[in-house]
Motif scaffolding. Structure first.
Motif, short mmCIF file in Angstrom:
data_model
loop_
_atom_site.label_atom_id
_atom_site.label_comp_id
_atom_site.label_asym_id
_atom_site.label_seq_id
_atom_site.Cartn_x
_atom_site.Cartn_y
_atom_site.Cartn_z
N ALA A 83 -4.05 -13.14 22.18
CA ALA A 83 -4.37 -11.80 21.68
C ALA A 83 -5.57 -11.23 22.44
CB ALA A 83 -4.65 -11.86 20.19
N ARG A 84 -6.57 -12.09 22.69
CA ARG A 84 -7.73 -11.64 23.47
C ARG A 84 -7.30 -11.29 24.90
NH1 ARG A 84 -12.16 -12.46 20.47
NH2 ARG A 84 -12.09 -14.11 18.89
N ALA A 85 -6.39 -12.06 25.44
CA ALA A 85 -5.91 -11.76 26.80
C ALA A 85 -5.23 -10.40 26.86
CB ALA A 85 -4.95 -12.85 27.27
N TYR A 86 -4.45 -10.07 25.81
CA TYR A 86 -3.77 -8.77 25.81
C TYR A 86 -4.77 -7.64 25.65
CZ TYR A 86 -0.43 -5.08 24.78
OH TYR A 86 0.30 -3.92 24.83
N LEU A 87 -5.77 -7.84 24.82
CA LEU A 87 -6.78 -6.80 24.65
C LEU A 87 -7.56 -6.59 25.94
CD1 LEU A 87 -8.12 -4.82 22.72
CD2 LEU A 87 -9.71 -6.64 22.03
N CYS A 88 -7.88 -7.69 26.63
CA CYS A 88 -8.58 -7.55 27.92
C CYS A 88 -7.69 -6.83 28.94
CB CYS A 88 -8.98 -8.93 28.45
SG CYS A 88 -10.32 -9.70 27.52
N ARG A 89 -6.39 -7.13 28.90
CA ARG A 89 -5.49 -6.47 29.85
C ARG A 89 -5.43 -4.97 29.60
NH1 ARG A 89 0.33 -5.91 30.38
NH2 ARG A 89 0.85 -7.35 28.69
N VAL A 90 -5.27 -4.61 28.33
CA VAL A 90 -5.22 -3.18 28.01
C VAL A 90 -6.57 -2.52 28.31
CG1 VAL A 90 -4.95 -1.52 26.13
CG2 VAL A 90 -3.45 -3.50 26.26
N GLY A 91 -7.66 -3.24 27.99
CA GLY A 91 -8.98 -2.68 28.26
C GLY A 91 -9.22 -2.45 29.73
N MET A 92 -8.78 -3.36 30.61
CA MET A 92 -8.95 -3.17 32.04
C MET A 92 -8.10 -2.02 32.57
SD MET A 92 -11.22 -5.16 33.33
CE MET A 92 -10.88 -5.21 35.08
N GLU A 93 -7.00 -1.73 31.89
CA GLU A 93 -6.13 -0.63 32.32
C GLU A 93 -6.69 0.73 31.93
OE1 GLU A 93 -2.32 -1.44 30.70
OE2 GLU A 93 -1.87 -3.10 32.06
N VAL A 94 -7.24 0.83 30.72
CA VAL A 94 -7.63 2.15 30.22
C VAL A 94 -9.14 2.39 30.34
CG1 VAL A 94 -5.69 2.19 28.64
CG2 VAL A 94 -7.88 1.35 27.82
N ALA A 95 -9.95 1.33 30.32
CA ALA A 95 -11.41 1.52 30.39
C ALA A 95 -12.07 0.30 31.03
CB ALA A 95 -11.97 1.76 28.98
N PRO A 96 -11.86 0.08 32.30
CA PRO A 96 -12.42 -1.12 32.94
C PRO A 96 -13.94 -1.12 33.01
CG PRO A 96 -11.43 0.36 34.57
CD PRO A 96 -11.07 0.90 33.23
N HIS A 97 -14.55 0.02 32.77
CA HIS A 97 -16.01 0.10 32.84
C HIS A 97 -16.68 -0.41 31.57
CE1 HIS A 97 -14.50 3.77 30.96
NE2 HIS A 97 -15.68 3.87 30.35
N LEU A 98 -15.91 -0.57 30.48
CA LEU A 98 -16.48 -1.04 29.22
C LEU A 98 -16.54 -2.56 29.21
CD1 LEU A 98 -14.66 1.42 26.76
CD2 LEU A 98 -16.97 1.60 27.70
N LYS A 99 -17.55 -3.10 29.87
CA LYS A 99 -17.65 -4.55 30.07
C LYS A 99 -18.13 -5.27 28.81
CE LYS A 99 -16.64 -5.09 34.48
NZ LYS A 99 -15.60 -6.01 34.97
N GLU A 100 -18.85 -4.58 27.93
CA GLU A 100 -19.42 -5.26 26.77
C GLU A 100 -18.34 -5.87 25.88
OE1 GLU A 100 -22.48 -6.06 25.97
OE2 GLU A 100 -23.10 -5.26 27.90
N THR A 101 -17.23 -5.12 25.71
CA THR A 101 -16.15 -5.64 24.88
C THR A 101 -15.52 -6.87 25.51
OG1 THR A 101 -15.71 -3.39 24.09
CG2 THR A 101 -13.98 -5.05 23.75
#
Length: 937
Positions: free
Chosen positions: A335-353
């Motif tokens: 689940a964390r891997a999927y959230l990281c994947r979506v996060g890198m696609e839509v907001a890769p600059h938000l590194k804190e999450t």
């Protein structure tokens, strides 16, 4: 004697040849002849029905048979049909182009150095498989809660849709049991298609139900070995759903008057789009179970862009906290891997999450070795070494996302946090798989120390060394540590008993060895590989890894004299005993040789080794080999042949060509290349020979061989060399120890030369018939014997040659060589030049005949006159009055002084009368009347 114009008669060689054939006499042998092939004809007829009606035989054609290729000719092709049926609304240019540009801009923050998830997808599906039976819940639909009239109030619509979702969660599904892995994947694909169909038919709630149902499957770990592949399949459906929802909302913001800018803000979205977007988030928030609610919301995370500028940055931390409620560590990490994947696609600059996900994962890492997981593994009969490899796909992705362009301080902190945890081999492997290679390489000895401290039971150390080796192939460690690193790694690798574990690890470290050490260390490594892979023919199961080893070795050893001096290199090649694999390896070696060998070589070690390699490639050719494959093999072998040179040792060079000719006889391009090489060899060596006629004949034969192999420039060079050598022919030559006149031998040579010149095409940069002109000049300037007629006989042969050259189609040709009949096509200028040469030659002949009007030369004059008459009869157009009169004059000249042979004259006249009966030779009747026979008194 006056000059007579020359006119060649047109020849029909086929008709002349047919007239000379023996007459065929029909023989009656009946239906049988011992040399006649036996043909069996099977005739099938349909049965006669009871009423006596007879049907046609089975060989009759039926009008119902359709030619499968006929559709190509009916004017419709699949592309035009598709274009004709396309929906114009779906092809709105403004929306499509805006979407494509927007997608490019959204992903532009992540550079090409970031490995996308798509690259990992196929590897995961191939690696994580199962033979156990699987189960799946399929949505069956329900009549309960169907939408009523279109005039329902908005609140009623919302209530109805929520009831439909409740209906789904209350049992409108069917469980399918005992599915194989392929059946399971087919069912998932059916759900994916059902999602698209439901969306296309505007059944949005049904589409959401399908996504919820699929997301629920990610909470099921009953067949735990298949979980990574299941994750890939289900998230494909989630990605499809997220894209459909986003594009649906985006389309609401586009009309004929405006298009959303590439980087739009929530203010650019209209109220309808925002309301629809909120509606989707409200629907998802009503999902009761945590895992489907998390996955579905994460899939449409990008839609927050329509609501507020901070929507994504606010949702990511909340979704990260939601994952804390997932108890199973395997489900949680994916689940964390999927959230990281979506996060890198839509907001890769938000590194804190991303960082928060990593540190949350570390806090729960000890659960992997806890009692709950251990009990679950016991129930499923799964050992810990089989369970732990399920984590790397998710962990590697999380680590890759976090470490991307991360400062070194953060990477160091992450490494130290992992180091403090017990049983950290799994973490250590993901760190080495995801962190920058330069970071790992500079700390190689630190990582080796951590690997030594790892527990061997959970995660094998050789896999950790393999991950370390992959990094060291990309970045160099400190020079002072390189040998110690190799020794520490190889101590572990060489102790591996399982051949597959051994070769998977050794293959990686071969590159490190080649990159930083000499042939001695490489030879040691190759010897160790042979030692491990030879017993029980283990190499047969490891051809891909062995091929990679060969490729890595030849990538670093460009000096082939050094490469083939590696003692174990050729024995290593002997392990490739499957022909197709062996040929591929040989092609790699030859390709590297052609690419990197700068200077010609005669090194016997290189020649013997590469001849063996080329022979292996050549022997793989058979009747089923494709032309492209033959072309590639020929290119590689020719590249080798071109790089072999023995300098001035022509004997050795020719010996090499002869050996190559016998070895590579099945590849025509190779033979042509060898012919080119041999032709060049002949041109160089012929001048060193002593005998002048030996040189002349070799020049002629070499030119003929070059011509037969389409080497036109080489053929011209040989013929020019032969022409330039003719003036050097002495008047007397030694034949078997006796001195004899050379003119008869020169005449024989020139006659053969003329036969070849007929088919030699003119050079585009020289004049018409340039070789014939050069030869005539040499013949004219040559010093002949005073009482010799050989020069006139040669001129007569030249006249025959020029007559043959004026024909529309020549008597013979060489395959793939266009002679002058094709080049000029009967051009009038070419024929005029030809006729001028004929007239010049005739003038020389007639002038010589005139000089023979002396008593002692009358017999020679008669013989030459009759010979010239026969030449005109055979090749000249006697319908021309002047040429006709010249032939009559030559007839009288041959008989003038009673020197002619009466029997020969009679036979000649009979031949003329016979020929006059041919349809196109009637003009010879009048000529025969003008040719009297002179009797002796």
């Amino acid at each position: 004697m006056a000059v007579f114009p020359w006119h060649s008669r047109n020849r029909n060689y086929k008709a002349e040849f047919a007239s000379c054939r023996l007459e065929a006499v029909p023989l009656e042998f009946g239906d049988y002849h011992p040399l006649k092939p036996i043909t069996v004809t099977e005739s099938k007829t349909k049965k006669v029905n009871r009423k006596g009606s007879t049907s046609s035989t089975s060989s009759s054609s039926s009008s119902s048979v359709v030619d499968p290729l006929s559709s190509v000719l009916d004017g419709t092709d699949p592309l035009s049909m598709f274009a004709a049926t396309a929906d114009p609304v779906a092809l709105a240019a403004a929306t499509d182009s805006s979407r494509r540009k927007r997608d490019r801009d959204d992903n532009s923050v992540v550079g090409s150095d970031f490995e996308p998830w798509a690259n990992k997808r196929g590897e995961i599906l191939a690696r994580y498989t199962t033979t156990e039976k699987l189960s799946i819940n399929l949505f069956m639909g329900s009549e309960k809660g169907k939408a009523g009239p279109a005039t329902l109030a908005m609140s009623e619509k919302v209530r109805t849709r929520l009831e439909e979702l409740d209906d789904f969660e209350e049992g409108s599904q069917k469980e399918l049991l005992n599915l194989t892995q392929q059946d399971y994947m087919n069912r998932i694909e059916e759900l994916n298609q059902s999602l698209k169909d439901a969306w296309a038919s505007d059944q949005k709630v049904k589409a959401l139900k399908i996504v919820i149902q699929c997301s629920k499957l990610l909470s099921d770990t009953s067949v735990i070995q298949f979980y990574p592949s299941k994750f890939v399949l289900i998230t494909d459906i989630l990605d499809t759903f997220g894209k459909l929802v986003y594009e649906r909302i985006f389309s609401m913001c586009v009309d004929n008057r405006s298009v959303l800018p590439d980087h739009f803000s929530p203010e650019n979205a209209n109220d309808t789009a925002k309301e629809t977007c909120l509606n989707w988030f409200f629907k998802i928030a009503s999902i009761r179970e945590l895992i489907p609610r998390f996955y579905v919301e994460a899939s449409i995370l990008k839609c927050n862009k329509f609501l507020s500028k901070t929507g994504i940055s606010e949702c990511l931390p909340r979704l990260t906290c939601m994952i804390r409620g997932i108890g199973d560590p395997l489900v949680s990490v994916y689940a964390r891997a999927y959230l990281c994947r979506v996060g890198m696609e839509v907001a890769p600059h938000l590194k804190e999450t991303l960082n928060k996900n990593f540190f949350d994962f570390l806090l729960t890492f000890k659960q992997i070795h806890g009692d709950t997981v251990q009990n679950q593994l016991v129930v499923q009969g799964v050992e810990l070494p089989s369970y732990l490899p399920l984590y790397p796909p998710a962990m590697d992705w999380i680590f890759q996302c976090i470490s991307y362009h991360a400062p070194e301080a953060l990477l160091t902190e992450m490494m130290e946090r992992c180091k403090k945890l017990g049983n950290n081999a799994l973490l250590l492997n993901s760190v080495m798989s995801a962190f920058r290679a330069e970071f790992i390489a500079t700390r190689s000895m630190d990582f080796i120390g951590m690997i030594k401290e790892c527990d061997e039971s959970g995660f094998p150390k050789h896999l950790l060394f393999r991950s370390l080796g992959l990094n060291l192939a990309l970045a160099d460690p400190p020079e002072s540590d390189r040998l110690q690193i190799l020794n520490e790694a190889w101590k572990v690798i060489t102790k591996l008993k399982n051949p597959q574990d051994y070769i998977n690890c050794a293959e990686v470290w071969v590159e490190y060895t080649c990159k930083h050490f000499t042939k001695r260390e490489v030879n040691t490594v190759l010897a160790d590989v042979i030692k491990h892979m030879t017993p029980d023919r283990a190499f047969e199961d490891s051809y891909p890894q062995l091929q990679l080893i060969i490729k890595k070795v030849i990538a670093y050893f460009h000096d082939f004299s050094v490469l083939f001096s590696v003692e174990k290199f050729l024995p290593f090649l002997d392990m490739f005993q499957k022909e197709s694999v062996r040929v591929e390896v040989c092609k790699c070696i030859m390709d590297a040789f052609i690419k990197h060998q700068q200077e010609p070589t005669k090194d016997p070690v290189i020649l013997n080794a590469l001849l063996h390699v080329c022979k292996t490639m050549h022997d793989s050719v058979n009747a089923l080999t494709l032309e492209d494959e033959k072309r590639m093999l020929s290119y590689l072998i020719n590249g080798f042949i071109k790089m072999v040179s023995f300098g001035r040792d022509f004997e050795q060079q020719l010996s090499f060509y002869v050996e190559s000719r016998s070895m590579f006889c099945n590849l025509e391009p190779v033979l042509v290349q060898l012919i080119h090489a041999c032709v060049a060899y002949c041109f160089i060596t012929i001048p060193s020979l002593a005998g002048i006629f030996t040189r002349l004949n070799l020049y002629l034969h070499s030119g003929q061989v070059a011509l037969a192999n389409q080497c036109l420039s080489q053929a011209d060079a040989f013929f020019k060399a032969a022409i330039s050598l003719i003036p050097e022919v002495p008047k007397m030559i030694n034949i078997d120890g006796k001195m004899r006149p050379s003119e008869s031998f020169l005449l024989e040579f020139l006659c053969n030369f003329f036969s070849t010149l007929l088919i030699v095409p003119d050079h585009p940069e020289h004049g018409v018939l340039f070789l014939v002109r050069e030869l005539l000049n040499v013949i004219q300037d040559y010093t002949w014997e005073d009482n010799s007629d050989e020069k006139i006989r040669i001129y007569t042969c030249v006249l025959h040659l020029l007559s043959a050259m004026s024909q529309e189609t020549y008597l013979y040709h060489i395959d793939k060589v266009d002679s002058n009949d094709s080049l000029y096509g009967g051009d009038s200028k070419f024929l005029a030049e030809n006729n001028k040469l004929c007239e010049t030659v005739m003038a020389q002949i007639l002038e010589h005949l005139k000089t023979l009007a002396k008593d002692e030369a009358l017999k020679r004059q008669s013989s030459l006159g009759l010979s010239f008459f026969n030449s005109i009869l055979a090749h000249g157009d006697l319908r021309n009055n002047k040429l006709n009169q010249l032939s009559v004059n030559l007839w009288h000249l041959a008989q003038r002084h009673g020197c002619a042979d009466t029997r020969t004259m009679v036979k000649t006249l009979e031949y003329i009368k016979k020929q006059s009966k041919q349809p196109d030779m009637t003009h010879l009747t009048e000529l025969a009347l003008r040719l009297p026979l002179q009797t002796r008194t």
